[in-house]
Structures are given as C-alpha cells and as structure tokens.
Design a protein around this motif. Structure first.
Motif, PDB file in Angstrom:
ATOM      1  N   ARG A  47     106.513 -62.379  56.874  1.00  0.00           N
ATOM      2  CA  ARG A  47     105.852 -61.368  57.704  1.00  0.00           C
ATOM      3  C   ARG A  47     106.074 -59.990  57.116  1.00  0.00           C
ATOM      4  O   ARG A  47     107.137 -59.704  56.567  1.00  0.00           O
ATOM      5  CB  ARG A  47     106.399 -61.408  59.117  1.00  0.00           C
ATOM      6  CG  ARG A  47     106.043 -62.721  59.765  1.00  0.00           C
ATOM      7  CD  ARG A  47     106.283 -62.709  61.214  1.00  0.00           C
ATOM      8  NE  ARG A  47     105.842 -64.006  61.724  1.00  0.00           N
ATOM      9  CZ  ARG A  47     106.021 -64.407  62.936  1.00  0.00           C
ATOM     10  NH1 ARG A  47     106.626 -63.632  63.784  1.00  0.00           N
ATOM     11  NH2 ARG A  47     105.592 -65.582  63.317  1.00  0.00           N
ATOM     12  N   PRO A  48     105.083 -59.129  57.244  1.00  0.00           N
ATOM     13  CA  PRO A  48     105.248 -57.762  56.751  1.00  0.00           C
ATOM     14  C   PRO A  48     106.371 -57.059  57.514  1.00  0.00           C
ATOM     15  O   PRO A  48     106.552 -57.273  58.706  1.00  0.00           O
ATOM     16  CB  PRO A  48     103.909 -57.088  57.048  1.00  0.00           C
ATOM     17  CG  PRO A  48     102.978 -58.159  57.464  1.00  0.00           C
ATOM     18  CD  PRO A  48     103.773 -59.353  57.839  1.00  0.00           C
ATOM     19  N   GLN A  49     107.096 -56.253  56.791  1.00  0.00           N
ATOM     20  CA  GLN A  49     108.169 -55.485  57.399  1.00  0.00           C
ATOM     21  C   GLN A  49     107.580 -54.380  58.264  1.00  0.00           C
ATOM     22  O   GLN A  49     106.587 -53.757  57.905  1.00  0.00           O
ATOM     23  CB  GLN A  49     109.035 -54.868  56.292  1.00  0.00           C
ATOM     24  CG  GLN A  49     110.200 -54.075  56.795  1.00  0.00           C
ATOM     25  CD  GLN A  49     111.019 -53.493  55.657  1.00  0.00           C
ATOM     26  OE1 GLN A  49     110.687 -53.661  54.494  1.00  0.00           O
ATOM     27  NE2 GLN A  49     112.082 -52.815  55.990  1.00  0.00           N
ATOM     28  N   ARG A  50     108.173 -54.134  59.409  1.00  0.00           N
ATOM     29  CA  ARG A  50     107.779 -53.026  60.274  1.00  0.00           C
ATOM     30  C   ARG A  50     109.024 -52.180  60.488  1.00  0.00           C
ATOM     31  O   ARG A  50     109.921 -52.570  61.225  1.00  0.00           O
ATOM     32  CB  ARG A  50     107.256 -53.538  61.609  1.00  0.00           C
ATOM     33  CG  ARG A  50     105.928 -54.251  61.488  1.00  0.00           C
ATOM     34  CD  ARG A  50     105.475 -54.769  62.811  1.00  0.00           C
ATOM     35  NE  ARG A  50     105.440 -53.681  63.788  1.00  0.00           N
ATOM     36  CZ  ARG A  50     104.746 -53.716  64.895  1.00  0.00           C
ATOM     37  NH1 ARG A  50     104.044 -54.766  65.197  1.00  0.00           N
ATOM     38  NH2 ARG A  50     104.757 -52.709  65.734  1.00  0.00           N
ATOM     39  N   ASP A  51     109.077 -51.035  59.826  1.00  0.00           N
ATOM     40  CA  ASP A  51     110.269 -50.194  59.893  1.00  0.00           C
ATOM     41  C   ASP A  51     109.828 -48.739  60.008  1.00  0.00           C
ATOM     42  O   ASP A  51     109.303 -48.152  59.054  1.00  0.00           O
ATOM     43  CB  ASP A  51     111.118 -50.413  58.638  1.00  0.00           C
ATOM     44  CG  ASP A  51     112.472 -49.732  58.699  1.00  0.00           C
ATOM     45  OD1 ASP A  51     112.603 -48.704  59.396  1.00  0.00           O
ATOM     46  OD2 ASP A  51     113.393 -50.230  58.040  1.00  0.00           O
ATOM     47  N   ALA A  52     110.054 -48.153  61.167  1.00  0.00           N
ATOM     48  CA  ALA A  52     109.628 -46.775  61.420  1.00  0.00           C
ATOM     49  C   ALA A  52     110.295 -45.788  60.469  1.00  0.00           C
ATOM     50  O   ALA A  52     109.683 -44.779  60.088  1.00  0.00           O
ATOM     51  CB  ALA A  52     109.915 -46.386  62.872  1.00  0.00           C
ATOM     52  N   LEU A  53     111.532 -46.069  60.053  1.00  0.00           N
ATOM     53  CA  LEU A  53     112.207 -45.153  59.134  1.00  0.00           C
ATOM     54  C   LEU A  53     111.469 -45.072  57.803  1.00  0.00           C
ATOM     55  O   LEU A  53     111.345 -43.994  57.213  1.00  0.00           O
ATOM     56  CB  LEU A  53     113.662 -45.573  58.914  1.00  0.00           C
ATOM     57  CG  LEU A  53     114.485 -44.638  58.037  1.00  0.00           C
ATOM     58  CD1 LEU A  53     114.590 -43.244  58.661  1.00  0.00           C
ATOM     59  CD2 LEU A  53     115.861 -45.223  57.803  1.00  0.00           C
ATOM     60  N   MET A  54     110.948 -46.176  57.338  1.00  0.00           N
ATOM     61  CA  MET A  54     110.181 -46.175  56.089  1.00  0.00           C
ATOM     62  C   MET A  54     108.944 -45.288  56.229  1.00  0.00           C
ATOM     63  O   MET A  54     108.588 -44.544  55.314  1.00  0.00           O
ATOM     64  CB  MET A  54     109.763 -47.588  55.698  1.00  0.00           C
ATOM     65  CG  MET A  54     110.900 -48.524  55.442  1.00  0.00           C
ATOM     66  SD  MET A  54     111.832 -48.017  53.991  1.00  0.00           S
ATOM     67  CE  MET A  54     113.023 -49.317  53.920  1.00  0.00           C
ATOM     68  N   VAL A  55     108.294 -45.363  57.379  1.00  0.00           N
ATOM     69  CA  VAL A  55     107.115 -44.526  57.614  1.00  0.00           C
ATOM     70  C   VAL A  55     107.534 -43.056  57.704  1.00  0.00           C
ATOM     71  O   VAL A  55     106.835 -42.172  57.192  1.00  0.00           O
ATOM     72  CB  VAL A  55     106.354 -44.979  58.879  1.00  0.00           C
ATOM     73  CG1 VAL A  55     105.158 -44.073  59.144  1.00  0.00           C
ATOM     74  CG2 VAL A  55     105.905 -46.426  58.731  1.00  0.00           C
ATOM     75  N   ARG A  56     108.697 -42.787  58.307  1.00  0.00           N
ATOM     76  CA  ARG A  56     109.181 -41.401  58.381  1.00  0.00           C
ATOM     77  C   ARG A  56     109.437 -40.819  56.986  1.00  0.00           C
ATOM     78  O   ARG A  56     109.144 -39.655  56.724  1.00  0.00           O
ATOM     79  CB  ARG A  56     110.450 -41.322  59.215  1.00  0.00           C
ATOM     80  CG  ARG A  56     110.211 -41.463  60.686  1.00  0.00           C
ATOM     81  CD  ARG A  56     111.503 -41.224  61.475  1.00  0.00           C
ATOM     82  NE  ARG A  56     111.220 -41.273  62.873  1.00  0.00           N
ATOM     83  CZ  ARG A  56     111.624 -42.251  63.677  1.00  0.00           C
ATOM     84  NH1 ARG A  56     112.364 -43.236  63.208  1.00  0.00           N
ATOM     85  NH2 ARG A  56     111.319 -42.232  64.953  1.00  0.00           N
ATOM     86  N   ILE A  57     110.010 -41.636  56.107  1.00  0.00           N
ATOM     87  CA  ILE A  57     110.241 -41.166  54.731  1.00  0.00           C
ATOM     88  C   ILE A  57     108.903 -40.845  54.072  1.00  0.00           C
ATOM     89  O   ILE A  57     108.740 -39.801  53.434  1.00  0.00           O
ATOM     90  CB  ILE A  57     111.024 -42.228  53.918  1.00  0.00           C
ATOM     91  CG1 ILE A  57     112.446 -42.374  54.472  1.00  0.00           C
ATOM     92  CG2 ILE A  57     111.058 -41.849  52.439  1.00  0.00           C
ATOM     93  CD1 ILE A  57     113.207 -43.558  53.901  1.00  0.00           C
ATOM     94  N   ARG A  58     107.948 -41.733  54.238  1.00  0.00           N
ATOM     95  CA  ARG A  58     106.612 -41.511  53.664  1.00  0.00           C
ATOM     96  C   ARG A  58     105.965 -40.262  54.267  1.00  0.00           C
ATOM     97  O   ARG A  58     105.346 -39.468  53.559  1.00  0.00           O
ATOM     98  CB  ARG A  58     105.760 -42.749  53.918  1.00  0.00           C
ATOM     99  CG  ARG A  58     104.388 -42.744  53.328  1.00  0.00           C
ATOM    100  CD  ARG A  58     104.433 -43.049  51.838  1.00  0.00           C
ATOM    101  NE  ARG A  58     103.109 -43.022  51.275  1.00  0.00           N
ATOM    102  CZ  ARG A  58     102.504 -44.064  50.731  1.00  0.00           C
ATOM    103  NH1 ARG A  58     103.128 -45.221  50.648  1.00  0.00           N
ATOM    104  NH2 ARG A  58     101.306 -43.954  50.234  1.00  0.00           N
ATOM    105  N   ALA A  59     106.141 -40.058  55.573  1.00  0.00           N
ATOM    106  CA  ALA A  59     105.571 -38.888  56.246  1.00  0.00           C
ATOM    107  C   ALA A  59     106.223 -37.604  55.744  1.00  0.00           C
ATOM    108  O   ALA A  59     105.531 -36.609  55.497  1.00  0.00           O
ATOM    109  CB  ALA A  59     105.743 -39.011  57.760  1.00  0.00           C
ATOM    110  N   GLU A  60     107.539 -37.632  55.557  1.00  0.00           N
ATOM    111  CA  GLU A  60     108.210 -36.435  55.038  1.00  0.00           C
ATOM    112  C   GLU A  60     107.739 -36.142  53.619  1.00  0.00           C
ATOM    113  O   GLU A  60     107.597 -34.982  53.231  1.00  0.00           O
ATOM    114  CB  GLU A  60     109.736 -36.567  55.091  1.00  0.00           C
ATOM    115  CG  GLU A  60     110.423 -35.360  54.489  1.00  0.00           C
ATOM    116  CD  GLU A  60     111.588 -34.800  55.276  1.00  0.00           C
ATOM    117  OE1 GLU A  60     112.374 -34.097  54.645  1.00  0.00           O
ATOM    118  OE2 GLU A  60     111.711 -35.040  56.482  1.00  0.00           O
ATOM    119  N   ALA A  61     107.472 -37.162  52.851  1.00  0.00           N
ATOM    120  CA  ALA A  61     106.933 -36.957  51.507  1.00  0.00           C
ATOM    121  C   ALA A  61     105.557 -36.292  51.587  1.00  0.00           C
ATOM    122  O   ALA A  61     105.225 -35.439  50.761  1.00  0.00           O
ATOM    123  CB  ALA A  61     106.837 -38.290  50.765  1.00  0.00           C
ATOM    124  N   ALA A  62     104.778 -36.661  52.599  1.00  0.00           N
ATOM    125  CA  ALA A  62     103.418 -36.139  52.722  1.00  0.00           C
ATOM    126  C   ALA A  62     103.371 -34.722  53.283  1.00  0.00           C
ATOM    127  O   ALA A  62     102.577 -33.905  52.820  1.00  0.00           O
ATOM    128  CB  ALA A  62     102.589 -37.064  53.612  1.00  0.00           C
TER     129      ALA A  62
END
Length: 175
Positions: free
Chosen positions: A89-104
């Motif tokens: 199953r695909p990983q669902r991790d909000a912290l990973m999205v936060r890192i990506r958002a901070e990069a953006a």
C-alpha cells in the motif's frame, strides 16, 4: 491487512479475555497495526458471530470477563489470509507532505516538528532495542522466535531510517 486477522493472530498465539487481548495488542501487534480498545471489542463480537472464535466464561474472577479462543474455522481463515496475495500500500505520511510543502513555499517553521519527530523515533528505537535485549539475547532457535525477531529487526530498521531522514532534514532546515 485487517483488524480481524490481527486479532486472530493474537488469539492464535494465546487465548485471553478482551481486556487481556487489548493489553497484549498494545504491546505487540499495536506497534504496526493500530486499533482502539473499542474497535477490538466490536471486532471480537463479529469474529464470534462469524464462527471464527468462541468466548467462554472465565473460570475464576468476577464480572462478565470472557476468554476468547480461536476455532478451527478461524485458523482456516487465518491460513487463507496468510497465503493471499496483496500489493504494497502507498505510504500516507503527513510529515513527508509537510517537508515537500516547505520545499515549495519556503521556511515555515518545520524544524521544531522535525525535532519532535526525531525524539519520538529515538524513543521508539530505544524501546525496540530493549525488546531485542530482553527477548532475543538468546533462544531464537524456534521458527516462531526467528520470525518474531525478523519482525522486530524490521521495526528497528524503520526507526533507524526515520531517524536518519529526520536528522538530514534538520540539517537542511537549520541551514
């Protein structure tokens, strides 16, 4: 994976009451499959209705405590499920999205949250290492014990990976 199969697994290891099962779940399977005590009790009723487990009144003690045990149909279901094919199953991790958002969007204060996550993963790694020392310092000769150790080593590796990633992210975030 489903909660019914996690509960069948735990009850296959050792019969017990709902409260005992919930405590054991919190200290073992709960590290990789989360369930509330209410979910566990609801699922026990469904498993009994399906004919996969049975509950017997406790021989001693007070209250309505019942001891659950797996029936042959439950063992057959667990064997069927074990052999079933399933895609990761695909990983669902909000912290990973936060890192990506901070990069953006640029600095937004993620470093504090990364430090908090780092501390949590370090605590869990210490707990897993204590299990390793306590439970696997010797006597890993049986197939059951070796498989349990494989699972624990997987948890250790995941925590080490999370710690390394958090440290690297903090180096970048703190620039």
């Amino acid at each position: 994976m489903s909660l019914p199969h996690a509960l069948l697994t735990s009850l296959s290891e050792r019969a017990g009451s709902g409260s005992e099962l919930a405590r054991r779940f919190d200290k073992s399977i709960g590290f990789f499959w989360a369930a509330t005590h209410q979910q566990i009790y609801r699922e026990l009723a469904r498993l009994e209705e399906a004919g996969w487990i049975e509950s017997l009144p406790a021989e001693t003690g007070r209250g309505r405590k019942r001891v659950y045990q797996v029936l042959p149909a439950g063992t057959a279901e667990l064997r069927r499920w074990i052999a079933e094919s399933e895609e990761p199953r695909p990983q669902r991790d909000a912290l990973m999205v936060r890192i990506r958002a901070e990069a953006a969007v640029g600095p937004a204060g993620l470093a504090d949250e990364m430090r908090r996550h780092l501390a949590l993963h370090e605590q869990k790694l210490a707990l897993y290492r204590s299990f390793e020392e306590r439970d696997f310092a010797s006597d890993t000769d049986s197939r059951e014990r070796r498989l349990q150790y494989v699972l624990l080593k997987g948890g250790i590796a995941q925590e080490e990976l999370a710690i390394n990633m958090a440290r690297e992210a903090l180096r970048v975030l703190e620039g």
